[in-house]
Design a protein around this motif. Structure first.
Motif, mmCIF file in Angstrom:
data_model
loop_
_atom_site.group_PDB
_atom_site.id
_atom_site.type_symbol
_atom_site.label_atom_id
_atom_site.label_comp_id
_atom_site.label_asym_id
_atom_site.label_seq_id
_atom_site.Cartn_x
_atom_site.Cartn_y
_atom_site.Cartn_z
ATOM 1 N N ILE A 1 0.731 -1.587 0.434
ATOM 2 C CA ILE A 1 0.221 0.115 -0.129
ATOM 3 C C ILE A 1 1.025 1.121 -0.221
ATOM 4 C CG2 ILE A 1 -1.892 1.901 1.342
ATOM 5 C CD1 ILE A 1 -2.690 -1.382 2.538
ATOM 6 N N LEU A 2 2.113 0.827 0.682
ATOM 7 C CA LEU A 2 2.915 2.586 0.492
ATOM 8 C C LEU A 2 3.203 2.925 -0.195
ATOM 9 C CD1 LEU A 2 3.970 2.098 4.479
ATOM 10 C CD2 LEU A 2 3.136 4.153 3.654
ATOM 11 N N LEU A 3 3.959 1.427 -0.541
ATOM 12 C CA LEU A 3 4.489 1.518 -1.934
ATOM 13 C C LEU A 3 3.635 1.995 -3.043
ATOM 14 C CD1 LEU A 3 6.703 -1.835 -2.601
ATOM 15 C CD2 LEU A 3 7.666 1.012 -2.180
ATOM 16 N N ARG A 4 2.775 1.961 -2.759
ATOM 17 C CA ARG A 4 1.981 2.737 -4.458
ATOM 18 C C ARG A 4 1.481 3.697 -3.935
ATOM 19 N NH1 ARG A 4 -2.186 0.873 -7.914
ATOM 20 N NH2 ARG A 4 -3.878 1.908 -9.036
ATOM 21 N N LEU A 5 1.016 4.400 -2.267
ATOM 22 C CA LEU A 5 1.598 5.205 -2.353
ATOM 23 C C LEU A 5 2.311 6.477 -3.024
ATOM 24 C CD1 LEU A 5 -0.789 5.166 1.332
ATOM 25 C CD2 LEU A 5 -1.726 5.870 -1.202
ATOM 26 N N LEU A 6 3.485 5.319 -2.369
ATOM 27 C CA LEU A 6 5.310 6.646 -2.819
ATOM 28 C C LEU A 6 4.991 6.495 -4.394
ATOM 29 C CD1 LEU A 6 6.836 4.797 -0.044
ATOM 30 C CD2 LEU A 6 5.694 7.988 -0.223
ATOM 31 N N HIS A 7 4.342 5.695 -5.355
ATOM 32 C CA HIS A 7 4.386 5.909 -6.425
ATOM 33 C C HIS A 7 5.701 5.528 -6.653
ATOM 34 C CE1 HIS A 7 1.220 8.959 -6.890
ATOM 35 N NE2 HIS A 7 1.677 9.412 -6.242
ATOM 36 N N TRP A 8 5.523 4.407 -6.377
ATOM 37 C CA TRP A 8 7.417 3.456 -6.533
ATOM 38 C C TRP A 8 6.619 2.198 -8.089
ATOM 39 C CZ3 TRP A 8 7.877 -2.018 -6.334
ATOM 40 C CH2 TRP A 8 9.076 -2.280 -6.188
ATOM 41 N N GLN A 9 8.400 2.963 -8.523
ATOM 42 C CA GLN A 9 8.158 2.337 -10.209
ATOM 43 C C GLN A 9 8.942 0.943 -9.826
ATOM 44 O OE1 GLN A 9 8.746 4.835 -13.248
ATOM 45 N NE2 GLN A 9 7.548 5.798 -12.603
#
Length: 291
Positions: A48-56
């Motif tokens: 969830i955090l990775l999605r919110l942080l726009h990680w690629q």
């Protein structure tokens, strides 16, 4: 109320099976179950955090992306330990974390010893001409110290609870103290590879030695975690302050294997000597540290 009672009765056999497993299983299996549960509970949060942080996925994590992941992982650890305590009818005191004023005194003692020893180490490096002190950057310290101190206490406290608290205590049930210390310190060192591989590999011997020193600190503190927590936090606090404020520049007079590969003290002779020095102090004055 009737629903909760029925749910409890329904889950009771499963709970009894878990309790029997925790009681009779080899300690290595219990330890593996702990870390699997920890990571398993954290992974959904991390996604969830990775999605919110726009990680690629094709790009490495940036520091501002990595920090929320680390904080979420660390904040989850005490809850997992608490779950183990509930299942085994144990307590935080058994893992060296007694919520009293004595642990605060030990924490302060360990923190002071750690900061003093690291300060002496850098003073010696200045005197030898291995590095220079950038006095102009001292002005930045006041604004960053509170946040760095809070993070250092959080990281130090949780890592000590997990590695010198839960892990060492559980291993000590089946193995001699020195074997439990060696194994827990190896796991402590290797798990640092999760976040940084290239920079961590040269630090592995130093991290293992640090783990052994922190086990010694717990033993000297009557198996409480106060001194170990203070020493660990002092290391995080001083190194993070020096790096963030850019207080030190290395002259290149000697190989970085002396001062620390990739500017990491535990990857160099100076950092290892510092850890050995603290270990010597703990060994010589162990009776005075037992407060």
């Amino acid at each position: 109320m009737i629903f909760l009672f029925s749910l409890t009765n329904f889950l009771q056999p499963s709970i009894n099976n878990v309790l029997a497993f925790m009681k009779d299983a080899p300690v290595i299996v219990v330890v593996m179950a702990f870390f699997i549960a920890w990571i398993g509970c954290w992974l959904p949060i991390a996604l969830i955090l990775l999605r919110l942080l726009h990680w690629q996925p094709i790009k490495p994590l940036q520091p501002e992306q990595k920090l929320p992941l680390i904080v979420s992982l660390y904040l989850l650890a005490p809850l997992i330990v608490w779950g183990v305590i509930l299942l085994t009818n144990s307590s935080f005191s058994n893992y060296g974390f007694a919520p009293n004023f004595a642990i605060l005194g030990s924490l302060a003692l360990g923190f002071g010893l750690g900061v003093l020893t690291i300060a002496i180490s850098y003073t010696c490096q200045f005197w030898l001409g291995w590095c220079d002190f950038k006095k102009i950057n001292i002005k930045q310290i006041a604004s960053i110290l509170p946040s760095i101190l809070l993070i250092a206490l959080l990281v130090g406290g949780i890592e000590e609870l997990v590695f010198r608290g839960f892990l060492f205590t559980e291993l000590e049930r089946d193995y001699p103290v020195w074997v439990a210390a060696v194994i827990s310190s190896i796991i402590f060192a290797v798990l640092h590879l999760v976040w940084e591989q290239q920079e961590t590999i040269p630090q592995l011997p130093g991290l293992w030695l640090l783990g052994m020193m922190l086990v010694l600190a717990r033993i000297c503190d009557r198996h409480n975690l106060g001194i170990a927590w203070g020493l660990h936090s002092a290391l995080v606090f001083t190194i993070a302050t020096i790096d963030t404020a850019q207080l030190v520049t290395y002259t290149g007079k000697v190989s970085e294997w002396w001062t620390g590969k990739n500017k990491k003290p535990l990857a160099g002779v100076a950092g290892i000597v510092c850890v050995l020095g603290i270990s010597l102090i703990l060994g010589l004055f162990s009776s005075y540290f037992s407060i």
